[in-house]
Design a protein around this motif. Structure first.
Motif, PDB file in Angstrom:
ATOM      1  N   UNK A  96       0.659  -1.332   0.139  1.00  0.00           N
ATOM      2  CA  UNK A  96       0.122  -0.052  -0.047  1.00  0.00           C
ATOM      3  C   UNK A  96       1.032   1.159   0.005  1.00  0.00           C
ATOM      4  N   UNK A  97       2.141   1.135  -0.183  1.00  0.00           N
ATOM      5  CA  UNK A  97       3.081   2.054  -0.141  1.00  0.00           C
ATOM      6  C   UNK A  97       3.046   3.219   0.809  1.00  0.00           C
ATOM      7  N   UNK A  98       3.139   2.485   1.884  1.00  0.00           N
ATOM      8  CA  UNK A  98       3.486   3.064   3.236  1.00  0.00           C
ATOM      9  C   UNK A  98       4.527   4.106   3.154  1.00  0.00           C
ATOM     10  N   UNK A  99       4.577   5.302   3.563  1.00  0.00           N
ATOM     11  CA  UNK A  99       5.633   6.220   3.495  1.00  0.00           C
ATOM     12  C   UNK A  99       6.401   6.313   4.797  1.00  0.00           C
ATOM     13  N   UNK A 115       6.760   7.292  10.243  1.00  0.00           N
ATOM     14  CA  UNK A 115       5.634   6.691   9.256  1.00  0.00           C
ATOM     15  C   UNK A 115       4.503   7.198   9.141  1.00  0.00           C
ATOM     16  N   UNK A 116       4.093   7.446   7.831  1.00  0.00           N
ATOM     17  CA  UNK A 116       2.906   8.069   7.695  1.00  0.00           C
ATOM     18  C   UNK A 116       1.915   7.274   7.020  1.00  0.00           C
ATOM     19  N   UNK A 117       0.593   7.230   7.653  1.00  0.00           N
ATOM     20  CA  UNK A 117      -0.595   6.512   7.125  1.00  0.00           C
ATOM     21  C   UNK A 117      -1.465   7.460   6.266  1.00  0.00           C
ATOM     22  N   UNK A 118      -1.741   7.304   5.026  1.00  0.00           N
ATOM     23  CA  UNK A 118      -2.556   7.967   4.159  1.00  0.00           C
ATOM     24  C   UNK A 118      -3.618   7.494   3.679  1.00  0.00           C
ATOM     25  N   UNK A 122      -7.880  -1.411   5.780  1.00  0.00           N
ATOM     26  CA  UNK A 122      -7.302  -2.180   6.583  1.00  0.00           C
ATOM     27  C   UNK A 122      -5.986  -2.951   6.161  1.00  0.00           C
ATOM     28  N   UNK A 123      -5.675  -2.858   5.149  1.00  0.00           N
ATOM     29  CA  UNK A 123      -4.407  -3.143   4.423  1.00  0.00           C
ATOM     30  C   UNK A 123      -3.573  -2.334   4.831  1.00  0.00           C
ATOM     31  N   UNK A 124      -3.857  -0.846   4.706  1.00  0.00           N
ATOM     32  CA  UNK A 124      -2.910   0.208   4.864  1.00  0.00           C
ATOM     33  C   UNK A 124      -2.334   0.264   6.349  1.00  0.00           C
ATOM     34  N   UNK A 125      -3.704   0.121   7.059  1.00  0.00           N
ATOM     35  CA  UNK A 125      -3.477   0.166   8.621  1.00  0.00           C
ATOM     36  C   UNK A 125      -2.684  -0.775   8.929  1.00  0.00           C
ATOM     37  N   UNK A 126      -2.686  -2.070   8.607  1.00  0.00           N
ATOM     38  CA  UNK A 126      -1.953  -3.273   9.094  1.00  0.00           C
ATOM     39  C   UNK A 126      -0.411  -3.006   8.550  1.00  0.00           C
ATOM     40  N   UNK A 127      -0.085  -2.298   7.377  1.00  0.00           N
ATOM     41  CA  UNK A 127       1.198  -2.023   6.969  1.00  0.00           C
ATOM     42  C   UNK A 127       1.707  -0.856   7.948  1.00  0.00           C
ATOM     43  N   UNK A 128       0.816   0.146   8.104  1.00  0.00           N
ATOM     44  CA  UNK A 128       1.402   0.984   9.026  1.00  0.00           C
ATOM     45  C   UNK A 128       1.847   0.839  10.187  1.00  0.00           C
ATOM     46  N   UNK A 129       1.114  -0.246  10.957  1.00  0.00           N
ATOM     47  CA  UNK A 129       1.518  -0.725  12.446  1.00  0.00           C
ATOM     48  C   UNK A 129       2.815  -1.674  12.206  1.00  0.00           C
TER      49      UNK A 129
END
Length: 189
Positions: A96-99, A115-118, A122-129
């Motif tokens: 999800x291209x977490x920055x 780490x930036x969640x944009x 749910x996939x982006x949130x999991x990757x952020x964590x």
């Protein structure tokens, strides 16, 4: 008459020397105020790449899927984007291209890492964590997911306010910004 000219030259030279020292003193004070995480971006990327498989293994379980997933998050130092700002880095990792982003001191050491969640998926949130925990593990050897979750929930509950916690000599913070949810690590002042 000659002594007046000589004294004028001496006074002018003294004033010029005093100005140079005051500028040097101001620059030294600015440099001293820059607290770094005492790590170069290349070293951070290497440690992040080593830490991430451990975090994946713990969260996703053993198996080849964890090893394959870890490749998606490899941080390539050569891909750091400076955006014409020599003391800033920005790189995207994962599906999800977490920055991951950071700022650097004038000496090239990391001052902050984030780490930036944009996205709101749910996939982006999991990757952020996942990325936030791996980033935190680079600096602190503790169980960080409960702390990161608590800071994130606090930042979401109170937008516009920064939720912070000090662990050792590092400050962990989370806040809602114009770009999204930012988890950040800096040196305690």
């Amino acid at each position: 008459m000659r002594w007046k000219i000589t004294s004028l030259i001496v006074m002018t030279a003294a004033l010029l020397c005093a100005c140079d020292h005051s500028v040097d003193d101001k620059l030294a004070a600015i440099k001293a105020a820059e607290r770094s995480l005492d790590m170069a971006p290349a070293v951070f990327a290497e440690k992040f790449n080593q830490t991430l498989p451990e975090v994946l293994f713990r969260t996703k379980g053993p198996g080849s899927a964890s090893r394959r997933m870890a490749r998606l998050y490899v941080m390539d130092v050569d891909r750091f984007l400076t955006n014409d700002q020599p003391r800033v880095f920005e790189i995207s990792v994962g599906m999800t291209h977490t920055t991951l982003l950071g700022s650097m001191t004038t000496e090239g050491k990391l001052k902050t890492v984030g780490v930036l969640l944009t996205e709101r998926t749910q996939a982006a949130r999991d990757e952020f964590f996942l990325c936030a925990e791996a980033t935190g593990k680079v600096f602190v050897n503790e169980a960080l997911l409960p702390t990161i979750t608590r800071l994130t929930n606090s930042a979401l509950d109170f937008p516009g306010q920064r939720a912070t916690e000090v662990i050792g000599d590092k400050v962990f913070s989370t806040e809602v910004t114009g770009q999204g949810l930012l988890f950040q690590i800096g040196q305690k002042q």
